[in-house]
Write a protein that holds these residues in place. Sequence first.
Motif, PDB file in Angstrom:
ATOM      1  N   ASP A  96     -22.601  33.956 -29.743  1.00  0.00           N
ATOM      2  CA  ASP A  96     -21.422  33.947 -30.610  1.00  0.00           C
ATOM      3  C   ASP A  96     -21.705  33.097 -31.828  1.00  0.00           C
ATOM      4  O   ASP A  96     -22.296  32.024 -31.724  1.00  0.00           O
ATOM      5  CB  ASP A  96     -20.219  33.354 -29.867  1.00  0.00           C
ATOM      6  CG  ASP A  96     -19.620  34.320 -28.874  1.00  0.00           C
ATOM      7  OD1 ASP A  96     -19.803  35.543 -29.034  1.00  0.00           O
ATOM      8  OD2 ASP A  96     -18.958  33.854 -27.937  1.00  0.00           O
ATOM      9  N   TYR A  97     -21.273  33.574 -32.977  1.00  0.00           N
ATOM     10  CA  TYR A  97     -21.389  32.823 -34.216  1.00  0.00           C
ATOM     11  C   TYR A  97     -20.002  32.679 -34.821  1.00  0.00           C
ATOM     12  O   TYR A  97     -19.188  33.591 -34.729  1.00  0.00           O
ATOM     13  CB  TYR A  97     -22.313  33.539 -35.211  1.00  0.00           C
ATOM     14  CG  TYR A  97     -23.750  33.572 -34.771  1.00  0.00           C
ATOM     15  CD1 TYR A  97     -24.633  32.557 -35.140  1.00  0.00           C
ATOM     16  CD2 TYR A  97     -24.236  34.598 -33.988  1.00  0.00           C
ATOM     17  CE1 TYR A  97     -25.955  32.575 -34.736  1.00  0.00           C
ATOM     18  CE2 TYR A  97     -25.562  34.630 -33.579  1.00  0.00           C
ATOM     19  CZ  TYR A  97     -26.412  33.610 -33.963  1.00  0.00           C
ATOM     20  OH  TYR A  97     -27.718  33.632 -33.563  1.00  0.00           O
ATOM     21  N   TYR A  98     -19.768  31.538 -35.448  1.00  0.00           N
ATOM     22  CA  TYR A  98     -18.473  31.250 -36.038  1.00  0.00           C
ATOM     23  C   TYR A  98     -18.642  30.955 -37.518  1.00  0.00           C
ATOM     24  O   TYR A  98     -19.500  30.160 -37.906  1.00  0.00           O
ATOM     25  CB  TYR A  98     -17.830  30.042 -35.346  1.00  0.00           C
ATOM     26  CG  TYR A  98     -17.580  30.287 -33.879  1.00  0.00           C
ATOM     27  CD1 TYR A  98     -16.393  30.863 -33.447  1.00  0.00           C
ATOM     28  CD2 TYR A  98     -18.541  29.952 -32.926  1.00  0.00           C
ATOM     29  CE1 TYR A  98     -16.167  31.100 -32.102  1.00  0.00           C
ATOM     30  CE2 TYR A  98     -18.321  30.192 -31.583  1.00  0.00           C
ATOM     31  CZ  TYR A  98     -17.128  30.769 -31.180  1.00  0.00           C
ATOM     32  OH  TYR A  98     -16.910  31.016 -29.848  1.00  0.00           O
ATOM     33  N   ASN A  99     -17.817  31.599 -38.342  1.00  0.00           N
ATOM     34  CA  ASN A  99     -17.847  31.330 -39.779  1.00  0.00           C
ATOM     35  C   ASN A  99     -17.332  29.925 -40.037  1.00  0.00           C
ATOM     36  O   ASN A  99     -16.256  29.557 -39.571  1.00  0.00           O
ATOM     37  CB  ASN A  99     -16.965  32.324 -40.534  1.00  0.00           C
ATOM     38  CG  ASN A  99     -17.503  33.730 -40.490  1.00  0.00           C
ATOM     39  OD1 ASN A  99     -18.693  33.948 -40.320  1.00  0.00           O
ATOM     40  ND2 ASN A  99     -16.626  34.704 -40.644  1.00  0.00           N
ATOM     41  N   VAL A 100     -18.093  29.153 -40.802  1.00  0.00           N
ATOM     42  CA  VAL A 100     -17.648  27.820 -41.187  1.00  0.00           C
ATOM     43  C   VAL A 100     -17.479  27.704 -42.696  1.00  0.00           C
ATOM     44  O   VAL A 100     -16.900  26.736 -43.183  1.00  0.00           O
ATOM     45  CB  VAL A 100     -18.592  26.706 -40.681  1.00  0.00           C
ATOM     46  CG1 VAL A 100     -18.525  26.610 -39.162  1.00  0.00           C
ATOM     47  CG2 VAL A 100     -20.011  26.906 -41.162  1.00  0.00           C
ATOM     48  N   GLY A 101     -17.987  28.680 -43.438  1.00  0.00           N
ATOM     49  CA  GLY A 101     -17.856  28.640 -44.884  1.00  0.00           C
ATOM     50  C   GLY A 101     -18.331  29.930 -45.517  1.00  0.00           C
ATOM     51  O   GLY A 101     -19.045  30.714 -44.893  1.00  0.00           O
ATOM     52  N   LYS A 102     -17.911  30.131 -46.756  1.00  0.00           N
ATOM     53  CA  LYS A 102     -18.325  31.309 -47.524  1.00  0.00           C
ATOM     54  C   LYS A 102     -18.877  30.825 -48.855  1.00  0.00           C
ATOM     55  O   LYS A 102     -18.227  30.051 -49.566  1.00  0.00           O
ATOM     56  CB  LYS A 102     -17.146  32.248 -47.745  1.00  0.00           C
ATOM     57  CG  LYS A 102     -17.544  33.531 -48.458  1.00  0.00           C
ATOM     58  CD  LYS A 102     -16.391  34.499 -48.550  1.00  0.00           C
ATOM     59  CE  LYS A 102     -16.863  35.780 -49.212  1.00  0.00           C
ATOM     60  NZ  LYS A 102     -15.771  36.761 -49.300  1.00  0.00           N
ATOM     61  N   VAL A 103     -20.070  31.290 -49.199  1.00  0.00           N
ATOM     62  CA  VAL A 103     -20.703  30.903 -50.453  1.00  0.00           C
ATOM     63  C   VAL A 103     -19.933  31.544 -51.609  1.00  0.00           C
ATOM     64  O   VAL A 103     -19.746  32.760 -51.638  1.00  0.00           O
ATOM     65  CB  VAL A 103     -22.188  31.331 -50.498  1.00  0.00           C
ATOM     66  CG1 VAL A 103     -22.803  30.993 -51.848  1.00  0.00           C
ATOM     67  CG2 VAL A 103     -22.968  30.679 -49.360  1.00  0.00           C
ATOM     68  N   THR A 104     -19.475  30.699 -52.540  1.00  0.00           N
ATOM     69  CA  THR A 104     -18.710  31.213 -53.681  1.00  0.00           C
ATOM     70  C   THR A 104     -19.548  31.322 -54.946  1.00  0.00           C
ATOM     71  O   THR A 104     -19.283  32.169 -55.783  1.00  0.00           O
ATOM     72  CB  THR A 104     -17.480  30.328 -53.969  1.00  0.00           C
ATOM     73  OG1 THR A 104     -17.919  28.999 -54.240  1.00  0.00           O
ATOM     74  CG2 THR A 104     -16.524  30.340 -52.787  1.00  0.00           C
ATOM     75  N   SER A 105     -20.558  30.459 -55.079  1.00  0.00           N
ATOM     76  CA  SER A 105     -21.392  30.506 -56.279  1.00  0.00           C
ATOM     77  C   SER A 105     -22.575  29.561 -56.131  1.00  0.00           C
ATOM     78  O   SER A 105     -22.640  28.761 -55.206  1.00  0.00           O
ATOM     79  CB  SER A 105     -20.579  30.113 -57.518  1.00  0.00           C
ATOM     80  OG  SER A 105     -20.164  28.767 -57.432  1.00  0.00           O
ATOM     81  N   ALA A 106     -23.477  29.671 -57.097  1.00  0.00           N
ATOM     82  CA  ALA A 106     -24.579  28.717 -57.185  1.00  0.00           C
ATOM     83  C   ALA A 106     -24.038  27.452 -57.846  1.00  0.00           C
ATOM     84  O   ALA A 106     -23.023  27.484 -58.554  1.00  0.00           O
ATOM     85  CB  ALA A 106     -25.717  29.306 -58.010  1.00  0.00           C
ATOM     86  N   HIS A 107     -24.726  26.331 -57.602  1.00  0.00           N
ATOM     87  CA  HIS A 107     -24.334  25.063 -58.204  1.00  0.00           C
ATOM     88  C   HIS A 107     -25.594  24.395 -58.741  1.00  0.00           C
ATOM     89  O   HIS A 107     -26.498  24.058 -57.959  1.00  0.00           O
ATOM     90  CB  HIS A 107     -23.647  24.165 -57.170  1.00  0.00           C
ATOM     91  CG  HIS A 107     -23.231  22.834 -57.708  1.00  0.00           C
ATOM     92  ND1 HIS A 107     -22.115  22.673 -58.486  1.00  0.00           N
ATOM     93  CD2 HIS A 107     -23.798  21.607 -57.582  1.00  0.00           C
ATOM     94  CE1 HIS A 107     -21.996  21.389 -58.808  1.00  0.00           C
ATOM     95  NE2 HIS A 107     -23.017  20.726 -58.277  1.00  0.00           N
ATOM     96  N   GLY A 108     -25.666  24.242 -60.042  1.00  0.00           N
ATOM     97  CA  GLY A 108     -26.837  23.607 -60.633  1.00  0.00           C
ATOM     98  C   GLY A 108     -28.045  24.515 -60.640  1.00  0.00           C
ATOM     99  O   GLY A 108     -27.933  25.730 -60.477  1.00  0.00           O
TER     100      GLY A 108
END
Length: 167
Positions: free
Chosen positions: A3-15
């Motif tokens: 089982d895998y759980y979503n902990v975040g979604k990449v919104t953009s690059a930074h730097g």
Amino acid sequence: MADYYNVGKVTSAHGIKGEVKVYPLTNVPERFYDFEHVWIFDDQQRPHKYDIEYVKIISKRVCVKLKGIDTRDDAEKLKGAFLKVNSQNALELEENEYFIKDLVGMKVYTEEGSFLGTLVEVLKTGANDVYVIKTEKREILIPAIKEVVKKVDVDNKVMVVHLLEGL
């Protein structure tokens, strides 16, 4: 398969060094400091493990540097990807807390026993989550509060709700 759980979604690059901005999908964004690695699934749904080099929290967003993602171009390719943890690294839940993945697909009934619809999405708002219930004709938004949600049976994928006046 684990089982895998979503902990975040990449919104953009930074730097320019390969960092990614992440919208946290956990009630405790500071948990990112504790993760040694995360998983990202490719287009064929194969999991790929990424070690975390460091984490910064910048005004309710999480900035993560993943090992092997070293340029802005590399980071931009991850836009829209979900960062996941496996079940061994999942947060221990308190009573009456649930993983979103366990809620989606639940059959929702009123206290009187009438079938209302299927829970298709959980919206994260500032005050409380909102459950999106798809009925035969439309979608109903139900606040995830104890006055409305009376029973959640994860094993049988059933939820019982009390519809407040106006819902």
